[in-house]
Write a protein that holds these residues in place. Structure first.
Motif, PDB file in Angstrom:
ATOM      1  N   THR A 116      10.826  22.157   0.277  1.00 11.07           N
ATOM      2  CA  THR A 116       9.607  22.864   0.647  1.00 11.07           C
ATOM      3  C   THR A 116       8.657  22.963  -0.535  1.00 11.07           C
ATOM      4  N   THR A 117       9.186  23.114  -1.740  1.00  7.00           N
ATOM      5  CA  THR A 117       8.338  23.127  -2.933  1.00  7.00           C
ATOM      6  C   THR A 117       7.571  21.809  -3.042  1.00  7.00           C
ATOM      7  N   ALA A 118       8.266  20.696  -2.836  1.00  2.00           N
ATOM      8  CA  ALA A 118       7.616  19.381  -2.920  1.00  2.00           C
ATOM      9  C   ALA A 118       6.514  19.244  -1.881  1.00  2.00           C
ATOM     10  N   ILE A 119       6.793  19.655  -0.657  1.00  2.47           N
ATOM     11  CA  ILE A 119       5.808  19.470   0.412  1.00  2.47           C
ATOM     12  C   ILE A 119       4.594  20.371   0.180  1.00  2.47           C
ATOM     13  N   LYS A 120       4.809  21.551  -0.397  1.00  2.00           N
ATOM     14  CA  LYS A 120       3.678  22.445  -0.677  1.00  2.00           C
ATOM     15  C   LYS A 120       2.796  21.898  -1.789  1.00  2.00           C
ATOM     16  N   ILE A 121       3.398  21.250  -2.769  1.00  2.00           N
ATOM     17  CA  ILE A 121       2.590  20.623  -3.815  1.00  2.00           C
ATOM     18  C   ILE A 121       1.790  19.459  -3.236  1.00  2.00           C
ATOM     19  N   LEU A 122       2.433  18.641  -2.413  1.00  2.00           N
ATOM     20  CA  LEU A 122       1.763  17.469  -1.848  1.00  2.00           C
ATOM     21  C   LEU A 122       0.649  17.836  -0.874  1.00  2.00           C
ATOM     22  N   THR A 123       0.730  19.018  -0.278  1.00  2.00           N
ATOM     23  CA  THR A 123      -0.322  19.474   0.640  1.00  2.00           C
ATOM     24  C   THR A 123      -1.314  20.403  -0.054  1.00  2.00           C
ATOM     25  N   THR A 124      -1.264  20.480  -1.368  1.00  2.00           N
ATOM     26  CA  THR A 124      -2.175  21.244  -2.233  1.00  2.00           C
ATOM     27  C   THR A 124      -2.031  22.754  -2.074  1.00  2.00           C
ATOM     28  N   LEU A 125      -0.940  23.231  -1.503  1.00  2.00           N
ATOM     29  CA  LEU A 125      -0.730  24.665  -1.338  1.00  2.00           C
ATOM     30  C   LEU A 125      -0.080  25.302  -2.561  1.00  2.00           C
ATOM     31  N   LEU A 126       0.420  24.461  -3.459  1.00  2.00           N
ATOM     32  CA  LEU A 126       1.113  24.935  -4.650  1.00  2.00           C
ATOM     33  C   LEU A 126       0.774  23.985  -5.790  1.00  2.00           C
ATOM     34  N   GLU A 127       0.559  24.541  -6.969  1.00  2.00           N
ATOM     35  CA  GLU A 127       0.221  23.709  -8.125  1.00  2.00           C
ATOM     36  C   GLU A 127       1.476  23.363  -8.909  1.00  2.00           C
ATOM     37  N   ALA A 128       1.613  22.104  -9.263  1.00  2.00           N
ATOM     38  CA  ALA A 128       2.771  21.662 -10.042  1.00  2.00           C
ATOM     39  C   ALA A 128       2.674  22.172 -11.470  1.00  2.00           C
ATOM     40  N   SER A 129       3.849  22.335 -12.088  1.00  2.00           N
ATOM     41  CA  SER A 129       3.890  22.725 -13.495  1.00  2.00           C
ATOM     42  C   SER A 129       3.688  21.517 -14.402  1.00  2.00           C
ATOM     43  N   ALA A 130       4.112  20.349 -13.919  1.00  2.00           N
ATOM     44  CA  ALA A 130       3.978  19.107 -14.702  1.00  2.00           C
ATOM     45  C   ALA A 130       4.079  17.925 -13.751  1.00  2.00           C
ATOM     46  N   GLY A 131       3.704  16.757 -14.255  1.00  2.00           N
ATOM     47  CA  GLY A 131       3.776  15.549 -13.441  1.00  2.00           C
ATOM     48  C   GLY A 131       2.523  15.343 -12.611  1.00  2.00           C
ATOM     49  N   THR A 132       2.511  14.256 -11.846  1.00  2.00           N
ATOM     50  CA  THR A 132       1.356  13.915 -11.014  1.00  2.00           C
ATOM     51  C   THR A 132       1.785  13.584  -9.596  1.00  2.00           C
ATOM     52  N   ALA A 133       0.843  13.722  -8.665  1.00  2.00           N
ATOM     53  CA  ALA A 133       1.081  13.356  -7.268  1.00  2.00           C
ATOM     54  C   ALA A 133      -0.214  12.832  -6.665  1.00  2.00           C
ATOM     55  N   MET A 134      -0.119  11.695  -5.996  1.00  2.00           N
ATOM     56  CA  MET A 134      -1.255  11.091  -5.296  1.00  2.00           C
ATOM     57  C   MET A 134      -0.930  11.040  -3.813  1.00  2.00           C
TER      58      MET A 134
ATOM     59  N   PRO B  19       0.826  -1.209   0.000  1.00  2.00           N
ATOM     60  CA  PRO B  19       0.000   0.000   0.000  1.00  2.00           C
ATOM     61  C   PRO B  19       0.864   1.264   0.000  1.00  2.00           C
ATOM     62  N   VAL B  20       0.489   2.216  -0.836  1.00  2.00           N
ATOM     63  CA  VAL B  20       1.271   3.443  -0.996  1.00  2.00           C
ATOM     64  C   VAL B  20       0.479   4.631  -0.480  1.00  2.00           C
ATOM     65  N   ALA B  21       1.117   5.454   0.331  1.00  2.00           N
ATOM     66  CA  ALA B  21       0.470   6.649   0.886  1.00  2.00           C
ATOM     67  C   ALA B  21       0.730   7.880   0.030  1.00  2.00           C
ATOM     68  N   ILE B  22       1.930   7.963  -0.538  1.00  2.00           N
ATOM     69  CA  ILE B  22       2.320   9.107  -1.372  1.00  2.00           C
ATOM     70  C   ILE B  22       3.002   8.570  -2.623  1.00  2.00           C
ATOM     71  N   LEU B  23       2.563   9.051  -3.769  1.00  2.00           N
ATOM     72  CA  LEU B  23       3.162   8.625  -5.024  1.00  2.00           C
ATOM     73  C   LEU B  23       3.297   9.834  -5.945  1.00  2.00           C
ATOM     74  N   THR B  24       4.509  10.095  -6.422  1.00  2.00           N
ATOM     75  CA  THR B  24       4.712  11.167  -7.393  1.00  2.00           C
ATOM     76  C   THR B  24       5.373  10.594  -8.632  1.00  2.00           C
ATOM     77  N   ARG B  25       5.033  11.188  -9.766  1.00  2.00           N
ATOM     78  CA  ARG B  25       5.622  10.767 -11.034  1.00  2.00           C
ATOM     79  C   ARG B  25       6.012  12.023 -11.820  1.00  2.00           C
ATOM     80  N   ASP B  26       7.312  12.207 -11.998  1.00  2.00           N
ATOM     81  CA  ASP B  26       7.837  13.323 -12.795  1.00  2.00           C
ATOM     82  C   ASP B  26       7.304  14.674 -12.315  1.00  2.00           C
ATOM     83  N   LEU B  27       7.165  14.820 -11.011  1.00  2.00           N
ATOM     84  CA  LEU B  27       6.608  16.050 -10.438  1.00  2.00           C
ATOM     85  C   LEU B  27       7.588  17.203 -10.647  1.00  2.00           C
ATOM     86  N   THR B  28       7.092  18.285 -11.253  1.00  2.00           N
ATOM     87  CA  THR B  28       7.950  19.395 -11.654  1.00  2.00           C
ATOM     88  C   THR B  28       7.292  20.721 -11.304  1.00  2.00           C
ATOM     89  N   LYS B  29       8.114  21.680 -10.848  1.00  2.00           N
ATOM     90  CA  LYS B  29       7.633  23.040 -10.594  1.00  2.00           C
ATOM     91  C   LYS B  29       8.634  24.030 -11.164  1.00  2.00           C
TER      92      LYS B  29
END
Length: 270
Positions: A49-67, A7-17
């Motif tokens: 910090t950029t990564a954590i803000k994207i994962l907490t929905t405080l910042l929108e990624a430029s590309a890639g996905t995050a679950m 089971p996966v709690a956090i998954l990112t693929r090519d997450l870019t900002k």
């Protein structure tokens, strides 16, 4: 090392900002298993910090996905927020309120009411070790007491994933270890998945089952502390691992008496 095939709690693929011509986060791909403490290391400006803000929905990624907790941060941000807790670098507890008032406000914001809210506030005070001082103004608390309160606030609604950005920055050694104990308790007793960013190599070694090291926005290495030490060379410490994979010196926070200023400085530095 956690079984990330399960089971996966956090998954990112090519997450870019990107910010114009500057790439703060560059194709980050990570998988974090449920019920583990996962550390993200890297020098200032590495993208933590950029990564954590994207994962907490405080910042929108430029590309890639995050679950996060099974939901896409871009298409289902409300569902993600319902399932996470977040403790930022900056102070999140209101110093002009008491601990009880802070916790009650958090409970209301999460839609908790009546007997459930009262019980959660009592449990949160006990978890934070603040039962005897719950009616004191938070501005009279030490840095360690404030941090424990902030963690209690962030877990009041029983989230599945907890994010902490530099959880013990500015704390003295005793307060720091008390925070570690609280985080270990959350993982052990509640099965909570915890992702932290940190500059503290001892913290990473003690707390984390797996680490990711970022360098210039990219993933430089990932693995358990033991596996990364082995990769860095015979007899390597986690300090050596950090320098080996990031090519940077380790930076530390300030004194806990100035916790507000320390966290503000850390925030400005990225």
């Amino acid at each position: 090392m956690p079984d990330i095939a399960g089971p996966v709690a956090i998954l990112t693929r090519d997450l870019t900002k990107r910010y114009g011509d500057v790439t703060a986060l560059d194709q980050l791909s990570l998988s974090v298993g449920r019920g583990v403490i996962f550390g993200v290391l890297g020098p200032n400006g590495a993208g933590k910090t950029t990564a954590i803000k994207i994962l907490t929905t405080l910042l929108e990624a430029s590309a890639g996905t995050a679950m996060v907790a099974g939901f896409d941060v871009r298409t289902d941000p409300v569902e993600v927020r319902r399932r996470i807790g977040y403790v930022p670098q900056m102070l999140s507890a209101d110093g002009a309120l008491t601990a009880v008032e802070n916790l009650t406000l958090s409970a209301r914001l999460h839609g908790l009411g009546g007997a459930t809210r009262a019980a959660r506030v009592r449990d949160a005070l006990s978890f934070a070790g603040l039962e005897g001082v719950g009616n004191r103004l938070v501005k009279t608390y030490s840095g360690g007491m404030i941090r424990r309160l902030e963690i209690a606030q962030a877990t009041l609604h029983e989230p599945e994933v907890l994010f902490l950005d530099e959880p013990t920055i500015g704390l003295d050694p005793v307060a720091r270890r008390t925070v570690w104990e609280r985080l270990q308790e959350l993982r052990r007793d509640r099965g909570l998945t915890i992702l932290i960013t940190t500059h503290d190599m001892e913290e990473a070694d003690v707390l984390c089952g797996e680490l990711a090291i970022l360098h210039q926005g990219r993933l430089a290495a990932v693995g358990s502390p033991a596996a990364l030490k082995e990769r860095a060379g015979p007899g390597a410490s986690l300090d050596d691992v950090f320098i080996h994979f990031s090519g940077a010196a380790i930076e530390h926070g300030g004194a806990y008496r100035d916790v507000r200023e320390a966290r503000q400085a850390a925030h400005r530095l990225g």
